[in-house]
Design a protein around this motif. Structure first.
Motif, PDB file in Angstrom:
ATOM      1  N   GLY A 220      -4.083 110.603 138.026  1.00  0.00           N
ATOM      2  CA  GLY A 220      -5.404 110.945 138.525  1.00  0.00           C
ATOM      3  C   GLY A 220      -6.336 109.752 138.605  1.00  0.00           C
ATOM      4  O   GLY A 220      -7.213 109.701 139.478  1.00  0.00           O
ATOM      5  N   LEU A 221      -6.161 108.791 137.701  1.00  0.00           N
ATOM      6  CA  LEU A 221      -7.006 107.596 137.730  1.00  0.00           C
ATOM      7  C   LEU A 221      -6.852 106.810 139.024  1.00  0.00           C
ATOM      8  O   LEU A 221      -7.762 106.084 139.426  1.00  0.00           O
ATOM      9  CB  LEU A 221      -6.673 106.688 136.540  1.00  0.00           C
ATOM     10  N   GLU A 222      -5.711 106.944 139.663  1.00  0.00           N
ATOM     11  CA  GLU A 222      -5.437 106.183 140.884  1.00  0.00           C
ATOM     12  C   GLU A 222      -5.794 106.964 142.143  1.00  0.00           C
ATOM     13  O   GLU A 222      -5.578 106.489 143.251  1.00  0.00           O
ATOM     14  CB  GLU A 222      -3.951 105.790 140.931  1.00  0.00           C
ATOM     15  N   MET A 223      -6.324 108.179 141.979  1.00  0.00           N
ATOM     16  CA  MET A 223      -6.583 109.055 143.129  1.00  0.00           C
ATOM     17  C   MET A 223      -8.075 109.284 143.319  1.00  0.00           C
ATOM     18  O   MET A 223      -8.846 109.224 142.360  1.00  0.00           O
ATOM     19  CB  MET A 223      -5.926 110.431 142.898  1.00  0.00           C
ATOM     20  N   PRO A 224      -8.486 109.598 144.552  1.00  0.00           N
ATOM     21  CA  PRO A 224      -9.835 110.152 144.738  1.00  0.00           C
ATOM     22  C   PRO A 224      -9.949 111.470 143.993  1.00  0.00           C
ATOM     23  O   PRO A 224      -8.943 112.149 143.746  1.00  0.00           O
ATOM     24  CB  PRO A 224      -9.923 110.360 146.259  1.00  0.00           C
TER      25      PRO A 224
ATOM     26  N   HIS B  49      -3.895 117.581 142.092  1.00  0.00           N
ATOM     27  CA  HIS B  49      -2.763 117.167 141.248  1.00  0.00           C
ATOM     28  C   HIS B  49      -2.819 117.900 139.913  1.00  0.00           C
ATOM     29  O   HIS B  49      -1.798 118.427 139.438  1.00  0.00           O
ATOM     30  CB  HIS B  49      -2.822 115.653 141.052  1.00  0.00           C
ATOM     31  N   GLU B  50      -4.012 117.976 139.326  1.00  0.00           N
ATOM     32  CA  GLU B  50      -4.167 118.694 138.063  1.00  0.00           C
ATOM     33  C   GLU B  50      -3.766 120.157 138.219  1.00  0.00           C
ATOM     34  O   GLU B  50      -3.068 120.727 137.363  1.00  0.00           O
ATOM     35  CB  GLU B  50      -5.614 118.601 137.583  1.00  0.00           C
ATOM     36  N   GLN B  51      -4.191 120.767 139.315  1.00  0.00           N
ATOM     37  CA  GLN B  51      -3.879 122.182 139.556  1.00  0.00           C
ATOM     38  C   GLN B  51      -2.370 122.402 139.591  1.00  0.00           C
ATOM     39  O   GLN B  51      -1.852 123.376 139.029  1.00  0.00           O
ATOM     40  CB  GLN B  51      -4.519 122.624 140.867  1.00  0.00           C
ATOM     41  N   ALA B  52      -1.658 121.481 140.247  1.00  0.00           N
ATOM     42  CA  ALA B  52      -0.199 121.610 140.326  1.00  0.00           C
ATOM     43  C   ALA B  52       0.453 121.391 138.963  1.00  0.00           C
ATOM     44  O   ALA B  52       1.389 122.113 138.585  1.00  0.00           O
ATOM     45  CB  ALA B  52       0.346 120.606 141.349  1.00  0.00           C
ATOM     46  N   MET B  53      -0.048 120.408 138.205  1.00  0.00           N
ATOM     47  CA  MET B  53       0.576 120.085 136.925  1.00  0.00           C
ATOM     48  C   MET B  53       0.355 121.184 135.893  1.00  0.00           C
ATOM     49  O   MET B  53       1.256 121.492 135.103  1.00  0.00           O
ATOM     50  CB  MET B  53       0.031 118.749 136.416  1.00  0.00           C
ATOM     51  N   ILE B  54      -0.834 121.812 135.881  1.00  0.00           N
ATOM     52  CA  ILE B  54      -1.036 122.898 134.921  1.00  0.00           C
ATOM     53  C   ILE B  54      -0.167 124.097 135.302  1.00  0.00           C
ATOM     54  O   ILE B  54       0.263 124.872 134.430  1.00  0.00           O
ATOM     55  CB  ILE B  54      -2.526 123.285 134.806  1.00  0.00           C
ATOM     56  N   GLY B  55       0.149 124.230 136.592  1.00  0.00           N
ATOM     57  CA  GLY B  55       1.099 125.265 137.004  1.00  0.00           C
ATOM     58  C   GLY B  55       2.478 125.023 136.415  1.00  0.00           C
ATOM     59  O   GLY B  55       3.150 125.964 135.965  1.00  0.00           O
ATOM     60  N   LEU B  56       2.899 123.750 136.378  1.00  0.00           N
ATOM     61  CA  LEU B  56       4.178 123.416 135.742  1.00  0.00           C
ATOM     62  C   LEU B  56       4.150 123.753 134.254  1.00  0.00           C
ATOM     63  O   LEU B  56       5.119 124.272 133.704  1.00  0.00           O
ATOM     64  CB  LEU B  56       4.484 121.920 135.928  1.00  0.00           C
ATOM     65  N   VAL B  57       3.045 123.444 133.613  1.00  0.00           N
ATOM     66  CA  VAL B  57       2.926 123.744 132.186  1.00  0.00           C
ATOM     67  C   VAL B  57       3.101 125.237 131.934  1.00  0.00           C
ATOM     68  O   VAL B  57       3.784 125.658 130.986  1.00  0.00           O
ATOM     69  CB  VAL B  57       1.559 123.249 131.647  1.00  0.00           C
ATOM     70  N   LEU B  58       2.515 126.064 132.796  1.00  0.00           N
ATOM     71  CA  LEU B  58       2.597 127.505 132.599  1.00  0.00           C
ATOM     72  C   LEU B  58       3.987 128.068 132.862  1.00  0.00           C
ATOM     73  O   LEU B  58       4.248 129.244 132.587  1.00  0.00           O
ATOM     74  CB  LEU B  58       1.557 128.210 133.471  1.00  0.00           C
ATOM     75  N   ASP B  59       4.880 127.251 133.387  1.00  0.00           N
ATOM     76  CA  ASP B  59       6.281 127.651 133.513  1.00  0.00           C
ATOM     77  C   ASP B  59       7.078 127.315 132.253  1.00  0.00           C
ATOM     78  O   ASP B  59       8.270 127.608 132.187  1.00  0.00           O
ATOM     79  CB  ASP B  59       6.924 126.952 134.715  1.00  0.00           C
TER      80      ASP B  59
ATOM     81  N   LEU C  68       0.476 116.089 130.611  1.00  0.00           N
ATOM     82  CA  LEU C  68      -0.930 115.696 130.523  1.00  0.00           C
ATOM     83  C   LEU C  68      -1.081 114.194 130.734  1.00  0.00           C
ATOM     84  O   LEU C  68      -1.961 113.744 131.483  1.00  0.00           O
ATOM     85  CB  LEU C  68      -1.499 116.108 129.165  1.00  0.00           C
ATOM     86  N   LYS C  69      -0.229 113.388 130.069  1.00  0.00           N
ATOM     87  CA  LYS C  69      -0.301 111.940 130.258  1.00  0.00           C
ATOM     88  C   LYS C  69      -0.102 111.566 131.725  1.00  0.00           C
ATOM     89  O   LYS C  69      -0.808 110.709 132.265  1.00  0.00           O
ATOM     90  CB  LYS C  69       0.744 111.220 129.393  1.00  0.00           C
ATOM     91  N   ARG C  70       0.846 112.215 132.358  1.00  0.00           N
ATOM     92  CA  ARG C  70       1.095 111.910 133.774  1.00  0.00           C
ATOM     93  C   ARG C  70      -0.094 112.331 134.644  1.00  0.00           C
ATOM     94  O   ARG C  70      -0.457 111.634 135.590  1.00  0.00           O
ATOM     95  CB  ARG C  70       2.374 112.606 134.247  1.00  0.00           C
ATOM     96  N   THR C  71      -0.703 113.469 134.306  1.00  0.00           N
ATOM     97  CA  THR C  71      -1.864 113.925 135.067  1.00  0.00           C
ATOM     98  C   THR C  71      -3.021 112.937 134.938  1.00  0.00           C
ATOM     99  O   THR C  71      -3.678 112.590 135.929  1.00  0.00           O
ATOM    100  CB  THR C  71      -2.293 115.318 134.571  1.00  0.00           C
ATOM    101  N   LEU C  72      -3.285 112.477 133.735  1.00  0.00           N
ATOM    102  CA  LEU C  72      -4.355 111.510 133.512  1.00  0.00           C
ATOM    103  C   LEU C  72      -4.066 110.189 134.203  1.00  0.00           C
ATOM    104  O   LEU C  72      -4.926 109.606 134.880  1.00  0.00           O
ATOM    105  CB  LEU C  72      -4.546 111.291 132.012  1.00  0.00           C
ATOM    106  N   ARG C  73      -2.846 109.702 134.025  1.00  0.00           N
ATOM    107  CA  ARG C  73      -2.474 108.406 134.597  1.00  0.00           C
ATOM    108  C   ARG C  73      -2.523 108.431 136.119  1.00  0.00           C
ATOM    109  O   ARG C  73      -3.112 107.541 136.746  1.00  0.00           O
ATOM    110  CB  ARG C  73      -1.061 108.037 134.116  1.00  0.00           C
TER     111      ARG C  73
ATOM    112  N   LEU D  68       3.301 103.393 130.701  1.00  0.00           N
ATOM    113  CA  LEU D  68       3.888 104.511 131.444  1.00  0.00           C
ATOM    114  C   LEU D  68       4.709 105.461 130.591  1.00  0.00           C
ATOM    115  O   LEU D  68       5.108 106.524 131.081  1.00  0.00           O
ATOM    116  CB  LEU D  68       4.778 103.974 132.581  1.00  0.00           C
ATOM    117  N   THR D  69       4.990 105.105 129.337  1.00  0.00           N
ATOM    118  CA  THR D  69       5.845 105.984 128.549  1.00  0.00           C
ATOM    119  C   THR D  69       5.225 107.370 128.437  1.00  0.00           C
ATOM    120  O   THR D  69       4.002 107.525 128.324  1.00  0.00           O
ATOM    121  CB  THR D  69       6.106 105.415 127.140  1.00  0.00           C
ATOM    122  N   ASP D  70       6.058 108.398 128.490  1.00  0.00           N
ATOM    123  CA  ASP D  70       5.573 109.768 128.431  1.00  0.00           C
ATOM    124  C   ASP D  70       5.126 110.168 127.030  1.00  0.00           C
ATOM    125  O   ASP D  70       4.453 111.188 126.865  1.00  0.00           O
ATOM    126  CB  ASP D  70       6.663 110.734 128.906  1.00  0.00           C
ATOM    127  N   LYS D  71       5.496 109.396 126.017  1.00  0.00           N
ATOM    128  CA  LYS D  71       5.114 109.736 124.645  1.00  0.00           C
ATOM    129  C   LYS D  71       3.773 109.085 124.314  1.00  0.00           C
ATOM    130  O   LYS D  71       3.553 107.917 124.629  1.00  0.00           O
ATOM    131  CB  LYS D  71       6.201 109.286 123.668  1.00  0.00           C
TER     132      LYS D  71
END
Length: 263
Positions: free
Chosen positions: A220-224, A231-241, A213-218, A98-101
């Motif tokens: 997403g594996l548990e989601m349909p 989830h990816e759409q929301a996370m890339i929005g955070l990146v663009l901030d 990105l790590k959080r998105t991948l991790r 789970l580490t973010d690094k």
């Protein structure tokens, strides 16, 4: 073990943290004391903002981690094992997962039992050509109980995962790569340099974007798929901030290297 005995070494090499499991006489087998020092090393590197990538390896040339400490396991019964060793090893491996690094395994030798279970919790796995990998617990009347039975079936084809666990065979580095258990096999003499070099390249990227990105991948594996895409759409929005995203775009347009700060 004495109170001052060091079982895990932790070094800082620029933006890369290097954790070395250091019980060569025991083939770097994992007992509770080693696991606790491993957890402490991870915590120290997680809390250091200068560290952007973590590499994990074993000391010596024979073993990455040859497994759990069999004598210690033999001394336990079910409830005590569940409450003590199993509780610790599951927590520590999950923390690495789970580490973010970003994490890289430099598998310098045998990665058996708990060694394979540890590398399953790490992001990228480089393996020495001389190494052997496997989950031979069934030969002891056991099965992988440090997350291996569940992570393995999620990371390689189910039929191959079952074969590895039912037969208890050890496989060589090339086969570990061919089934997707490891990324690349390299000569042992080059292994640590390869791992540290890859870590240094990753460390040049935005630490904030890598974290998201790590959080998105991790996650997403548990989601349909439909939920994972949202989830990816929301996370890339955070990146663009982030400042880093715009620094990267400006650097590309200016034809210069980006200077990512993690903001």
């Amino acid at each position: 073990m004495t109170e001052t005995e060091t079982l895990v070494q932790c070094e800082r090499r620029g933006a890369v943290g290097l954790i070395t499991i250091d019980r060569p006489k025991a083939l770097n087998a994992l007992n509770i004391a080693t696991l606790l020092q491993l957890e402490t090393a991870l915590t120290d590197l997680e809390n250091d903002p200068a560290i952007r990538v973590i590499v994990v390896t074993g000391s010596g040339e024979r073993a990455f981690v040859a497994g759990g400490d069999i004598g210690d396991l033999d001394s336990r019964r079910g409830l005590a094992h569940y409450q003590e060793f199993a509780e610790v090893i599951h927590r520590v491996f999950r923390r690495f997962e789970l580490t973010d690094k970003p994490t890289i395994a430099a598998v310098n030798g045998w990665a058996l039992g708990g060694g394979t279970e540890l590398l399953l919790a790490l992001d990228i796995r480089l393996v020495a050509k001389e190494a052997r990998v496997g989950v031979p617990e069934i030969t002891l009347g056991l099965f992988p109980g440090a997350g291996g039975s569940q992570r393995l079936i999620r990371q390689i084809p189910l039929c191959r995962a079952k074969e590895l666990m039912f037969v208890g065979e050890q496989i060589d580095a090339d086969e570990a790569v061919s089934i997707g258990l490891c990324n690349r096999a390299v000569p042992r003499a080059d292994l640590l340099d390869e791992a540290l070099g890859m870590a240094a390249r990753i460390a040049q990227k935005s630490p904030l974007t890598l974290k998201l990105l790590k959080r998105t991948l991790r996650d997403g594996l548990e989601m349909p798929l439909a939920s994972a895409l949202s989830h990816e759409q929301a996370m890339i929005g955070l990146v663009l901030d982030s400042e880093d995203a715009h620094e990267g775009c400006r650097a590309f347009l200016d034809k210069r290297p980006p200077n990512f700060t993690g903001r």
